[in-house]
Write an enzyme that holds these catalytic residues in place. Structure first.
Site, PDB file in Angstrom:
ATOM      1  N   SER A  76      -0.466  40.880  11.425  1.00 43.61           N
ATOM      2  CA  SER A  76      -0.135  42.296  11.560  1.00 43.61           C
ATOM      3  C   SER A  76       0.346  42.811  10.212  1.00 43.61           C
ATOM      4  CB  SER A  76       0.949  42.469  12.629  1.00 43.61           C
ATOM      5  OG  SER A  76       0.400  42.234  13.902  1.00 43.61           O
ATOM      6  N   LEU A  77      -0.564  43.380   9.458  1.00 46.74           N
ATOM      7  CA  LEU A  77      -0.266  43.764   8.069  1.00 46.74           C
ATOM      8  C   LEU A  77       0.345  45.169   7.995  1.00 46.74           C
ATOM      9  CD1 LEU A  77      -0.628  42.305   5.333  1.00 46.74           C
ATOM     10  CD2 LEU A  77      -2.645  43.735   4.989  1.00 46.74           C
TER      11      LEU A  77
ATOM     12  N   GLU B 235       7.024  37.899  19.470  1.00 47.97           N
ATOM     13  CA  GLU B 235       6.433  37.419  18.230  1.00 47.97           C
ATOM     14  C   GLU B 235       6.256  35.902  18.363  1.00 47.97           C
ATOM     15  OE1 GLU B 235       5.057  38.188  15.265  1.00 47.97           O
ATOM     16  OE2 GLU B 235       5.133  36.015  14.991  1.00 47.97           O
TER      17      GLU B 235
ATOM     18  N   CYS C 232      -4.082  38.853  27.642  1.00 52.70           N
ATOM     19  CA  CYS C 232      -3.120  39.145  26.574  1.00 52.70           C
ATOM     20  C   CYS C 232      -1.741  38.704  27.068  1.00 52.70           C
ATOM     21  CB  CYS C 232      -3.153  40.644  26.270  1.00 52.70           C
ATOM     22  SG  CYS C 232      -1.978  41.156  25.018  1.00 52.70           S
TER      23      CYS C 232
ATOM     24  N   CYS D 108      11.275  41.676  21.972  1.00 51.22           N
ATOM     25  CA  CYS D 108      10.855  41.230  20.642  1.00 51.22           C
ATOM     26  C   CYS D 108      11.928  41.597  19.638  1.00 51.22           C
ATOM     27  CB  CYS D 108       9.531  41.900  20.252  1.00 51.22           C
ATOM     28  SG  CYS D 108       8.849  41.294  18.683  1.00 51.22           S
TER      29      CYS D 108
ATOM     30  N   GLU E  37       5.385  41.511  30.709  1.00 55.74           N
ATOM     31  CA  GLU E  37       4.086  42.075  31.043  1.00 55.74           C
ATOM     32  C   GLU E  37       2.975  41.229  30.430  1.00 55.74           C
ATOM     33  OE1 GLU E  37       5.165  46.717  31.807  1.00 55.74           O
ATOM     34  OE2 GLU E  37       4.707  46.171  29.767  1.00 55.74           O
TER      35      GLU E  37
ATOM     36  N   SER F 284      -1.363  36.264  17.115  1.00 58.18           N
ATOM     37  CA  SER F 284      -1.113  37.426  16.264  1.00 58.18           C
ATOM     38  C   SER F 284       0.343  37.425  15.822  1.00 58.18           C
ATOM     39  CB  SER F 284      -1.425  38.709  17.049  1.00 58.18           C
ATOM     40  OG  SER F 284      -1.124  39.849  16.277  1.00 58.18           O
TER      41      SER F 284
ATOM     42  N   CYS G  74       6.267  50.304  17.465  1.00 59.17           N
ATOM     43  CA  CYS G  74       5.991  49.479  18.655  1.00 59.17           C
ATOM     44  C   CYS G  74       7.073  49.656  19.707  1.00 59.17           C
ATOM     45  CB  CYS G  74       5.892  48.005  18.261  1.00 59.17           C
ATOM     46  SG  CYS G  74       5.586  46.910  19.668  1.00 59.17           S
TER      47      CYS G  74
ATOM     48  N   CYS H   1      -1.885  48.113  23.094  1.00 60.73           N
ATOM     49  CA  CYS H   1      -1.055  47.491  22.057  1.00 60.73           C
ATOM     50  C   CYS H   1       0.201  48.296  21.799  1.00 60.73           C
ATOM     51  CB  CYS H   1      -1.806  47.416  20.735  1.00 60.73           C
ATOM     52  SG  CYS H   1      -3.255  46.407  20.797  1.00 60.73           S
TER      53      CYS H   1
ATOM     54  N   CYS I 122       9.227  46.527  14.835  1.00 58.15           N
ATOM     55  CA  CYS I 122       8.246  47.316  14.094  1.00 58.15           C
ATOM     56  C   CYS I 122       8.403  48.774  14.523  1.00 58.15           C
ATOM     57  CB  CYS I 122       6.837  46.796  14.359  1.00 58.15           C
ATOM     58  SG  CYS I 122       6.643  45.096  13.773  1.00 58.15           S
TER      59      CYS I 122
ATOM     60  N   ASN J  30      -1.326  53.861  19.252  1.00 58.92           N
ATOM     61  CA  ASN J  30      -1.143  54.285  20.644  1.00 58.92           C
ATOM     62  C   ASN J  30       0.201  54.988  20.697  1.00 58.92           C
ATOM     63  OD1 ASN J  30      -3.549  53.118  21.716  1.00 58.92           O
ATOM     64  ND2 ASN J  30      -2.578  51.129  21.461  1.00 58.92           N
TER      65      ASN J  30
HETATM   66  N1  SAH Z   1       4.260  40.217  17.505  1.00 51.77           N
HETATM   67  C1  SAH Z   1       2.861  39.985  17.296  1.00 51.77           C
HETATM   68  C2  SAH Z   1       1.980  40.225  18.515  1.00 51.77           C
HETATM   69  C3  SAH Z   1       2.232  41.469  19.370  1.00 51.77           C
HETATM   70  S1  SAH Z   1       1.552  43.031  19.049  1.00 51.77           S
HETATM   71  C4  SAH Z   1       2.375  40.840  16.148  1.00 51.77           C
HETATM   72  O1  SAH Z   1       3.079  41.746  15.741  1.00 51.77           O
HETATM   73  O2  SAH Z   1       1.291  40.573  15.637  1.00 51.77           O
HETATM   74  C5  SAH Z   1      -0.144  43.047  18.884  1.00 51.77           C
HETATM   75  C6  SAH Z   1      -0.572  44.135  17.898  1.00 51.77           C
HETATM   76  O3  SAH Z   1      -0.324  45.464  18.393  1.00 51.77           O
HETATM   77  C7  SAH Z   1       0.181  44.022  16.581  1.00 51.77           C
HETATM   78  O4  SAH Z   1      -0.704  44.109  15.514  1.00 51.77           O
HETATM   79  C8  SAH Z   1       1.072  45.237  16.645  1.00 51.77           C
HETATM   80  O5  SAH Z   1       1.491  45.649  15.390  1.00 51.77           O
HETATM   81  C9  SAH Z   1       0.189  46.243  17.339  1.00 51.77           C
HETATM   82  N2  SAH Z   1       0.905  47.419  17.814  1.00 51.77           N
HETATM   83  C10 SAH Z   1       2.207  47.531  18.101  1.00 51.77           C
HETATM   84  N3  SAH Z   1       2.507  48.786  18.490  1.00 51.77           N
HETATM   85  C11 SAH Z   1       1.364  49.496  18.448  1.00 51.77           C
HETATM   86  C12 SAH Z   1       1.034  50.842  18.771  1.00 51.77           C
HETATM   87  N4  SAH Z   1       1.938  51.704  19.219  1.00 51.77           N
HETATM   88  N5  SAH Z   1      -0.262  51.225  18.624  1.00 51.77           N
HETATM   89  C13 SAH Z   1      -1.192  50.346  18.212  1.00 51.77           C
HETATM   90  N6  SAH Z   1      -0.935  49.073  17.904  1.00 51.77           N
HETATM   91  C14 SAH Z   1       0.327  48.632  18.016  1.00 51.77           C
END
Ligand code: SAH
Length: 368
Positions: A226-227, A172, A115, A122, A95, A203, A129, A345, A126, A302
Site C-alpha cells: 500500500s504505497l 495490517e 477478503c 487496525c 468483517e 497486502s 481508511c 476497500c 491511514c 471509496n
Molecule cells: N492493512 C493492509 C490491508 C488492508 S486494506 C494494507 O494497508 O495494505 C486494503 C487496501 O485498501 C489498502 O491498499 C488500503 O490502503 C486500501 N484502502 C483503505 N481505505 C480505502 C478507501 N477509503 N478507498 C479505497 N481504498 C482504500
C-alpha cells in the site's frame, strides 16, 4: 465470560494436532483425518467425523472444541459481493468479504475471492481508511483468520471450489505476523483446503522488519504494497507508519524481495482528488518503481463519512493511469465492489466501533 477451557483444534496445524492426540493417548494418524474434517469439509462438531469411532469422537469432544466464528449478519450487494459480520468467541466482531468472479475477468482464470481480516480494527490509521478510525482492539488468532474462510466457504457452498484469498480486510497482516503466517500454512496444507500460495495475496503498508522476515519464508504469498504516495512528506501524512518505516527503505526492501519467475509486486495507490492524483505524482511514481518488478493497482477513493478526501473524477483517474501505461508500467484500476453495502476497500468498520473515539494505538506503535 467464556469458561470453556478445552483446546481449540481449529488453531492447530497437523503436527500440533498429532501432539494433541499423543497427549490424549490416541494414535497420531487421526490428526490428518481431523484436520481434513475441520478445514476441508468445514465441520464444526466431532459427531460429524464419521470415519472416527464413536468412542474417539466422545473423547475428542470432552478434551477439545472446534472454534468457529458465528455469522452475525450478511449483506449482499447488487454486484454479488457479500459482506459478513462475524462474531468471535470473546464477543468481538470482524468483517470478511466474498467477492464473486466477474464475467469480464473470466478470460483470465477468474475465480471468487475471499477478503479476510487479520486484526480486530487496525493500528495503522491511514488517513483515508475507515477501519483505521477504529484503532486496534486485538490481533486475530490463526484459527480466527482461517475460520473466516471456513465459515464463508460453508455459507456460500464453496468448500470444494478453488478461490483466491486476499488479506485486505480489517487489520495490517504484518502487524500480526506470526498468526497470519500460521494461518497461511494451515490454508495451504494439502490435507485441508490446499490453497496455493499463488492464490493468496498479502497486502501491507510495509512494516519493514516483518517484510524482511516474509522474504525468508518457505510459504510465499503474492505481495501487495500500500504505497499511496510518492514523497516521504505526503506518505507521512497519509500512511502514518511511514514516519517509522519510510518510503525509501520500503522501496529498497521491495527491490531485494525475492520474487518467483514472472511474478511481480503489486503497488496499491489510493487516488485522492487533488491530493496525490496529479500528473507529477504519476511521473514520480514511475521513477520510484524503476528497477522493481512491479504492477500498479489504482484505487479511486471509496468515500465515507468522516474521511476528509474526495474521489477523483474518472477523467483524472484515467489521466493518471495513462501516464503510467505510456511509460511502460502495468496498471489497473480496481473496480470497487460492494460499495452499496459498505464492503469496499477501506470501508470495513464494525458498528460497535463506529461510535467509538479513536484510541492511541498508532502512537504507541510508533513509539515502540
Ligand atoms: N492493512 C493492509 C490491508 C488492508 S486494506 C494494507 O494497508 O495494505 C486494503 C487496501 O485498501 C489498502 O491498499 C488500503 O490502503 C486500501 N484502502 C483503505 N481505505 C480505502 C478507501 N477509503 N478507498 C479505497 N481504498 C482504500
Amino acid at each position: 465470560m467464556n469458561t470453556d477451557l478445552r483446546t481449540d483444534l481449529a488453531e492447530l496445524d497437523v503436527s500440533a494436532l498429532e501432539d494433541a492426540l499423543d497427549a490424549l493417548g490416541r494414535p497420531r494418524f487421526h490428526a490428518r483425518q481431523i484436520f481434513q474434517w475441520i478445514h476441508k469439509h468445514g465441520v464444526v462438531e466431532f459427531d460429524a467425523m464419521s470415519d472416527l469411532s464413536r468412542e474417539l469422537r466422545t473423547q475428542l469432544g470432552a478434551a477439545f472444541r472446534i472454534g468457529t466464528p458465528t455469522v452475525v449478519q450478511q449483506d449482499r450487494s447488487v454486484d454479488g459481493t457479500v459482506k459478513f459480520l462475524l462474531g468471535l468467541r470473546d464477543g468481538k466482531r470482524i468483517e470478511s468479504v466474498f467477492i464473486p468472479d466477474t464475467p469480464a475477468d473470466s478470460s483470465r482464470d477468474a475465480r471468487a475471492t475471499f477478503c479476510l481480516s487479520t486484526q480486530v480494527g487496525c493500528a495503522m490509521r491511514c488517513a483515508f481508511c475507515l477501519t483505521g478510525k477504529m484503532g486496534i482492539d486485538r490481533n486475530l488468532t490463526a484459527g480466527e483468520i482461517v475460520g473466516q474462510v471456513r465459515v464463508l466457504a460453508r455459507e456460500l457452498h464453496l468448500l470444494s471450489s478453488r478461490f483466491n484469498i486476499v488479506l485486505m480486510g480489517m487489520g495490517e497482516p504484518l502487524h500480526n505476523y506470526d498468526e497470519t503466517m500460521k494461518a497461511l500454512r494451515i490454508l495451504a496444507d494439502e490435507h485441508g483446503l490446499a490453497v496455493s500460495p499463488r492464490r493468496i495475496t498479502l497486502s501491507t503498508v510495509g512494516v519493514l522488519p516483518n517484510l524482511e522476515r516474509l522474504a525468508t519464508e518457505a510459504l510465499m504469498p503474492n505481495l501487495a504494497i500500500s504505497l499511496h504516495s510518492t514523497t516521504e512528506d505526503q506518505r507521512d501524512r497519509l500512511v502514518p507508519v511511514n514516519r517509522k518505516y519510510g518510503l525509501r527503505d520500503l522501496l529498497d526492501a521491495c527491490r531485494r524481495f525475492p520474487l518467483k519467475r514472472r511474478s511481480r509486486i503489486t503497488f496499491e495507490y489510493v487516488l485522492l482528488n487533488e491530493v496525490n492524483d496529479t500528473p507529477e505524482d504519476a511521473r514520480r511514481l514511475v521513477k520510484l518503481l524503476a528497477g522493481i518488478k512491479a504492477k500498479v493497482n489504482l484505487l479511486p477513493l471509496n468515500e465515507a463519512a468522516g474521511i476528509p478526501f474526495d474521489r477523483p473524477s474518472d477523467d483524472r483517474v484515467n489521466r493518471f493511469a495513462r501516464i503510467l501505461a505510456d511509460r511502460g508500467v502495468t496498471v489497473s484500476v480496481r473496480k470497487s465492489r460492494g460499495r452499496d453495502i459498505r464492503a469496499a476497500c477501506g470501508q470495513l468498520i464494525t458498528d460497535s466501533a463506529r461510535a467509538k473515539a479513536p484510541g492511541q494505538q498508532l502512537a504507541s506503535m510508533l513509539g515502540s
